[in-house]
Design an enzyme around this catalytic site. Structure first.
Site, mmCIF file in Angstrom:
data_model
loop_
_atom_site.group_PDB
_atom_site.id
_atom_site.type_symbol
_atom_site.label_atom_id
_atom_site.label_comp_id
_atom_site.label_asym_id
_atom_site.label_seq_id
_atom_site.Cartn_x
_atom_site.Cartn_y
_atom_site.Cartn_z
ATOM 1 N N ILE A 142 6.842 24.784 -80.030
ATOM 2 C CA ILE A 142 7.226 25.245 -81.370
ATOM 3 C C ILE A 142 8.661 25.756 -81.383
ATOM 4 O O ILE A 142 9.434 25.455 -82.303
ATOM 5 C CB ILE A 142 6.240 26.321 -81.856
ATOM 6 C CG1 ILE A 142 4.857 25.696 -82.085
ATOM 7 C CG2 ILE A 142 6.742 26.981 -83.150
ATOM 8 C CD1 ILE A 142 3.761 26.689 -82.390
ATOM 9 N N GLY A 143 9.047 26.536 -80.377
ATOM 10 C CA GLY A 143 10.418 27.036 -80.300
ATOM 11 C C GLY A 143 11.434 25.904 -80.219
ATOM 12 O O GLY A 143 12.489 25.956 -80.859
ATOM 13 N N ASP A 167 16.912 36.257 -69.617
ATOM 14 C CA ASP A 167 15.902 35.357 -70.176
ATOM 15 C C ASP A 167 16.128 33.941 -69.670
ATOM 16 O O ASP A 167 16.742 33.101 -70.341
ATOM 17 C CB ASP A 167 15.927 35.409 -71.701
ATOM 18 C CG ASP A 167 15.544 36.777 -72.230
ATOM 19 O OD1 ASP A 167 14.641 37.400 -71.641
ATOM 20 O OD2 ASP A 167 16.149 37.227 -73.226
ATOM 21 N N TYR A 188 17.753 26.048 -73.809
ATOM 22 C CA TYR A 188 19.001 25.782 -74.517
ATOM 23 C C TYR A 188 19.860 24.775 -73.753
ATOM 24 O O TYR A 188 20.482 23.892 -74.354
ATOM 25 C CB TYR A 188 19.777 27.083 -74.729
ATOM 26 C CG TYR A 188 19.086 28.068 -75.653
ATOM 27 C CD1 TYR A 188 18.427 27.631 -76.797
ATOM 28 C CD2 TYR A 188 19.097 29.438 -75.382
ATOM 29 C CE1 TYR A 188 17.800 28.523 -77.647
ATOM 30 C CE2 TYR A 188 18.474 30.330 -76.233
ATOM 31 C CZ TYR A 188 17.818 29.865 -77.360
ATOM 32 O OH TYR A 188 17.194 30.761 -78.200
#
Length: 305
Positions: free
Chosen positions: A214-215, A243, A250
């Protein structure tokens, strides 16, 4: 997947309601009702989860160029077209475990989004639950202000339905997108991104629905919308150094680190952060014309996050 929250709050006195609303929404011809939990804190996101990437400086002001739309400022024809495009925007993705719909947040969905963000921040910072209501108040003031930035900024919501389940769609996550300088936050986190470039922030996924992609699709939907709404192709976001899972996501999505907080940021009790950037592929945006060349002939009042 990854969660990234970057908020700047306004402390303007606004009425705050400590409750949720049952809302009806339409995805094309489908009637959708949001599940409203009966307990006080429905969205809990563990601070140890790789989805927690929270960056929250507090601010009591907005830049002078960010005039609230509810005061009756004029919108250009181009701004009206952008606003209509935002309202029509839809992103759909079939996941292994279910289906995901992403669209613009409606005003009546603000409260449930506020709690999702407030819980994410509180859990990431290891704050007692007693602070959640106060955080929710601050987040709501921020979201009220950010709605006035439309169509230069927007908040997207993701709704999820499990395969084989005959239930209503449930709120799965949220993300905020700034498209240009007029939608930029007056006090962004450090390292400071260029204000005239699109910026993605405030991305979080419901604890019970993580690790389903989902992210990733909230990120993809944000990029797709930026390609439609902005002529700029450089997109920025922040990621905390600690993180590693969001950082890896990313990087996989094509973002590279362009700057990192120095050690002195620790003196302000903040985590060190990376500023990351991605250059989107060239595409034909329907809004390539500079806003300054558009005529100002329509008065519109709106409010939105």
């Amino acid at each position: 997947m990854a969660t990234a929250i970057s908020l700047s709050f306004s402390l303007d006195p606004q009425s705050y309601h400590h409750h949720f609303h049952h809302n009806n929404m339409n995805f094309n011809s489908h009637k959708v009702s949001i599940f409203t939990p009966k307990y006080t804190f429905p969205f809990l996101i563990s601070s140890k989860s790789p989805t927690s990437n929270l960056i929250i400086p507090l601010s009591t002001s907005q830049s002078s160029s960010q005039t609230p739309l509810q005061t009756g400022r004029f919108l250009t024809n181009q701004e009206l077209e952008k606003l209509q495009s935002l309202e029509k925007y839809r992103y759909f993705q079939e996941l292994e475990s279910g289906s995901l719909w992403i669209r613009l947040m409606k005003e009546e969905e603000m409260d449930v989004t506020v709690w999702l963000l407030a819980e994410s921040f509180a859990e990431s910072m290891l704050m007692p639950k007693g602070y959640v209501k106060f955080l929710a108040y601050l987040v709501k003031q921020y979201m009220i202000e950010r709605r006035t930035m439309m169509p230069h900024a927007a908040t997207l919501l993701g709704f999820y339905k499990e395969n084989g389940e005959d239930v209503d769609l449930q709120l799965a996550g949220t993300v905020e997108v700034c498209f240009d300088k007029r939608g930029a936050n007056a006090n962004p986190p450090t390292p400071t991104p260029p204000k005239n470039s699109p910026y993605i922030c405030n991305m979080t996924v419901d604890k019970l629905l993580r690790r389903r992609g989902i992210g990733w699709h909230l990120l993809k939907a944000s990029e797709e919308l930026i390609s439609q709404m902005s002529s700029s192709r450089e997109v920025y976001l922040h990621c905390r150094m600690i993180d590693t899972a969001p950082l890896n996501m990313y990087k996989k999505a094509g973002y590279t680190i362009v700057e990192t907080d120095n050690l002195f940021i620790l003196l302000t009790l903040q985590r060190r952060k990376h500023l990351m950037c991605k250059v989107l592929p060239d595409s034909e945006s329907p809004f390539e014309v500079d806003e300054c060349t558009s005529s100002v002939d329509t008065r519109v009042n709106i409010d939105n996050f």
